[in-house]
Design a protein around this motif. Structure first.
Motif, PDB file in Angstrom:
ATOM      1  N   LEU A 202     -22.921  38.320  75.023  1.00 47.00           N
ATOM      2  CA  LEU A 202     -22.019  37.251  75.463  1.00 47.00           C
ATOM      3  C   LEU A 202     -22.677  36.241  76.406  1.00 47.00           C
ATOM      4  O   LEU A 202     -22.525  35.025  76.207  1.00 47.00           O
ATOM      5  N   TYR A 213     -19.708  30.786  71.772  1.00 46.74           N
ATOM      6  CA  TYR A 213     -19.290  31.872  72.671  1.00 46.74           C
ATOM      7  C   TYR A 213     -17.772  32.062  72.613  1.00 46.74           C
ATOM      8  O   TYR A 213     -17.282  33.189  72.508  1.00 46.74           O
ATOM      9  N   TYR A 217     -16.119  35.521  71.348  1.00 43.54           N
ATOM     10  CA  TYR A 217     -15.299  36.250  72.319  1.00 43.54           C
ATOM     11  C   TYR A 217     -13.859  36.373  71.813  1.00 43.54           C
ATOM     12  O   TYR A 217     -13.197  37.390  72.032  1.00 43.54           O
TER      13      TYR A 217
END
Length: 337
Positions: A202, A213, A217
């Motif tokens: 991450l 990202y 996520y």
């Protein structure tokens, strides 16, 4: 056609195809020097062109295009192999429409067929159904196995196999089915991504691209299928009710509610942060192919296993499998069984 024979001429030490079509003479440079090897290649191309001209002449008559009814410039374009397939051929996209009209109503099957044909068209073009052969199949197969998962390649190729079985029954294709079905792989252990690896992945993604990202996520927090996530809009998100409306990828007509308040509201918090920087109605502005390539490149850079985007979904499902009932898990993952 005034003259059906295509002649091979030599012009300035280069090979040229010389032929007549509908009262007009054409010369087509092959870009090949006059060698014995190239001459054999020219003979093959001449034979293909002759068949193309014969077929094209019949199709033009059927379409009501009489002799010399087209301008020379247009006629020259039409004669080219690729042009004849596109303008007068029974294109793959048209064949798919005919198949769906006869066999299916709108639903998940239609989506799979369209995705399969569109994937093939992206690789090989919207060519005439009759021109698809082993070469196109292997080109498509290699691309699918390189750019997509084995499961996706299996699905796309097997649907195309079914489609070509129908073409054969309808006399739209006279050879053996060019699409050889892939066999399912033996079930392997479920691959999941450890918390330790997430702590490495991450931050690296965030340093490279905030949008990538945010997407990864989101998958981690929701377990969404990658296509489901890409089609989400802000109008689907109800922060006040702690739900997001998701259209199930495998059944385009089925909408379900997904909770935002799992694991200490991590998904809701993430979406609220994203909302502050949103520019339009879409949550994400990424292409599927780009996501896969960039994610794999990041894993390679970090020296981690080649996790797939679907492994993120498996990780999510494995986490909740030990915490909720099987029926609850099926609903959360949008599984029918």
């Amino acid at each position: 056609m005034n003259k059906k024979t295509v002649h091979i001429r030599i012009q300035k030490q280069s090979l040229v195809l010389d032929y007549f079509f509908r009262g007009r003479r054409f010369r087509e440079s092959l870009g090949l020097k006059n060698t014995s090897e190239n001459f054999l290649l020219a003979k093959e191309r001449a034979a293909i062109l002759e068949k193309t001209l014969q077929t094209l002449d019949v199709r033009m008559k059927e379409s009501g295009l009489q002799k010399q009814s087209l301008q020379p410039e247009i006629l020259k374009q039409v004669i080219s192999d690729e042009r004849s397939k596109t303008v007068f051929g029974y294109k793959l996209s048209r064949g798919l429409d005919d198949y769906l009209i006869e066999n299916f109503k709108k639903g998940s099957n239609e989506r799979h067929y369209r995705d399969s044909v569109n994937s093939f068209i992206n690789v090989c073009g919207d060519i005439d159904v009759k021109t698809v052969a082993a070469g196109e199949y292997h080109k498509f197969k290699e691309w699918m196995l390189k750019e997509r998962s084995y499961g996706t390649a299996l699905t796309r190729i097997n649907y195309l196999h079914i489609l070509y079985d129908w073409f054969i029954r309808k006399n739209k294709y006279t050879n053996e089915n060019p699409f050889t079905k892939l066999k399912p792989r033996k079930k392997q252990n479920i691959v999941t991504i450890s918390d330790e690896h997430w702590t490495i992945i991450l931050p690296e993604l965030k340093s490279q691209s905030l949008e990538l990202y945010n997407y990864i996520y989101f998958l981690k927090c929701s377990g969404f299928r990658k296509e489901e996530a890409l089609q989400q809009k802000w109008s689907d998100v109800y922060f006040d009710k702690d739900v997001i409306v998701v259209t199930t990828f495998k059944d385009n007509s089925n909408e379900e509610l997904f909770p935002l308040n799992l694991r200490k509201n991590e998904l809701k918090k993430h979406l609220l942060e994203m909302k502050e920087n949103s520019v339009d109605e879409h949550l994400f502005h990424l292409r599927n192919v780009d996501i896969i390539k960039r994610f794999q490149k990041t894993l390679e850079l970090l020296g981690l296993p080649k996790y797939t985007l679907h492994d993120i979904r498996r990780t999510f499902g494995s986490y909740w499998a030990t915490r909720i009932t099987q029926i609850q898990l099926m609903k959360l993952m949008r599984h029918k069984s």
